[in-house]
Design a protein around this motif. Structure first.
Motif, mmCIF file in Angstrom:
data_model
loop_
_atom_site.group_PDB
_atom_site.id
_atom_site.type_symbol
_atom_site.label_atom_id
_atom_site.label_comp_id
_atom_site.label_asym_id
_atom_site.label_seq_id
_atom_site.Cartn_x
_atom_site.Cartn_y
_atom_site.Cartn_z
ATOM 1 N N TYR A 1 -34.381 -2.071 58.208
ATOM 2 C CA TYR A 1 -35.066 -1.155 57.298
ATOM 3 C C TYR A 1 -34.458 0.242 57.371
ATOM 4 N N PHE A 2 -34.326 0.784 58.576
ATOM 5 C CA PHE A 2 -33.780 2.131 58.708
ATOM 6 C C PHE A 2 -32.343 2.204 58.193
ATOM 7 N N GLU A 3 -31.552 1.191 58.474
ATOM 8 C CA GLU A 3 -30.166 1.202 58.009
ATOM 9 C C GLU A 3 -30.073 1.072 56.492
ATOM 10 N N SER B 1 -34.809 -2.208 62.440
ATOM 11 C CA SER B 1 -33.479 -1.592 62.403
ATOM 12 C C SER B 1 -32.823 -1.802 61.051
ATOM 13 N N PRO C 1 -39.435 8.557 55.637
ATOM 14 C CA PRO C 1 -39.151 7.515 56.641
ATOM 15 C C PRO C 1 -38.587 8.000 57.960
ATOM 16 N N THR C 2 -38.005 9.194 58.025
ATOM 17 C CA THR C 2 -37.542 9.641 59.341
ATOM 18 C C THR C 2 -38.726 9.836 60.295
ATOM 19 N N LEU D 1 -31.877 4.886 55.152
ATOM 20 C CA LEU D 1 -31.294 6.120 55.664
ATOM 21 C C LEU D 1 -29.791 5.970 55.833
ATOM 22 N N TYR E 1 -33.740 14.801 59.504
ATOM 23 C CA TYR E 1 -35.149 14.456 59.694
ATOM 24 C C TYR E 1 -35.993 15.345 58.782
ATOM 25 N N PHE F 1 -30.134 11.465 61.450
ATOM 26 C CA PHE F 1 -30.238 10.044 61.777
ATOM 27 C C PHE F 1 -28.915 9.497 62.287
ATOM 28 N N VAL G 1 -31.506 3.284 66.485
ATOM 29 C CA VAL G 1 -32.400 2.184 66.109
ATOM 30 C C VAL G 1 -31.816 0.824 66.463
ATOM 31 N N LEU H 1 -39.136 7.019 62.860
ATOM 32 C CA LEU H 1 -38.125 6.804 63.895
ATOM 33 C C LEU H 1 -38.713 6.997 65.296
#
Length: 258
Positions: free
Chosen positions: A43-45, A41, A153-154, A48, A54, A28, A33, A157
């Motif tokens: 959420y991912f930050e 974005s 969660p990956t 992860l 991944y 990641f 994102v 992406l």
């Protein structure tokens, strides 16, 4: 005698894992994102860290309750193992529901090779449900995969083929296409930038004469760190029917391996 549901589950699981892409490891990068809708974005930050590998395959253990029937039906103990592959997307959910003491119902729900399947049998042998393959079943199972990707969660992406569209500061629409099936879900985020619920406006629901597009909601909470990622460990799913909500699965993720 009907073919053993256990054998069918083993066959689907083998097909799922054999087809999983043996690609080079990817990790990641927050830059991947940066152009996504702001709640996505964030959420991912949140879930992860930079450099997070991944997920290629995932194995989940679930313990909880399941309700067969309408809102007046009793909840029954559930134990399930779920195997997931990300590329191509797919899963096999192998569950035992104890409807009455010493008479378990084995349920295998799957999306493998672009096709959905659902089979249930008493004592793993006497078939009591065996859904015919159809575009509606394929779509419903791919929607399930996408909703449950909060556990891996990956897979959400853009690099895994998920397209995100802005709705507002607390929600966004995710769309995934696989083979001839395209599905979309709306992801809702809480104050901590985590997914609190996922909604499908048109998930196919089995009725007497086929399938009916029905609103469906999955709720997720109690986030914990697993394999370096923040994932929910408790969840509930429900049909949102005209005469009221019908929850039918509640469980805790007791183990998860990425």
């Amino acid at each position: 005698m009907a073919r053993s549901v256990r054998t069918g589950a083993d066959d689907r699981r083998a097909q799922l894992l054999d087809s999983a892409s043996d690609r080079a490891d990817r990790t990641f990068d927050p830059d991947d994102v940066a152009d996504l809708p702001s709640p996505v974005s964030r959420y991912f930050e949140t879930v992860l860290d930079e450099g997070q590998p991944y997920s290629r395959t995932v194995r989940l253990e679930q313990r909880g309750r399941f309700r067969l029937g309408d809102a007046d039906s009793a909840w029954k103990p559930l134990e399930a193992t779920q195997n997931v592959a990300v590329d191509p997307p797919g899963f096999v959910w192998d569950a035992t529901i104890r409807v009455v003491p010493f008479v378990p119902v084995r349920v295998v729900d799957a999306y493998v090779g672009g096709e959905g399947s659902l089979r249930a049998a008493v004592l793993s042998v006497l078939t009591v449900a065996d859904a015919e393959q159809s575009p509606e079943l394929d779509a419903g199972e791919l929607q399930r995969y996408l909703a449950e990707a909060v556990w891996y969660p990956t897979a959400l992406l853009p690099g895994e083929g998920v397209q995100w569209a802005a709705i507002d500061e607390r929600s966004a629409r995710a769309t995934l296409e696989h083979d001839d099936t395209t599905v979309s879900l709306v992801f809702h985020f809480d104050d901590d930038h985590l997914v609190e619920r996922v909604v499908a406006e048109d998930r196919p629901r089995a009725v007497d004469d086929g399938f009916e597009a029905t609103r469906w909601t999955g709720r997720f909470w109690d986030y914990r760190e697993r394999s370096g990622m923040l994932v929910p460990t408790v969840a509930e799913v429900e049909w949102n029917l005209p005469d009221g909500d019908l929850p039918y699965w509640r469980a805790k993720i007791t183990e998860i391996e990425h």
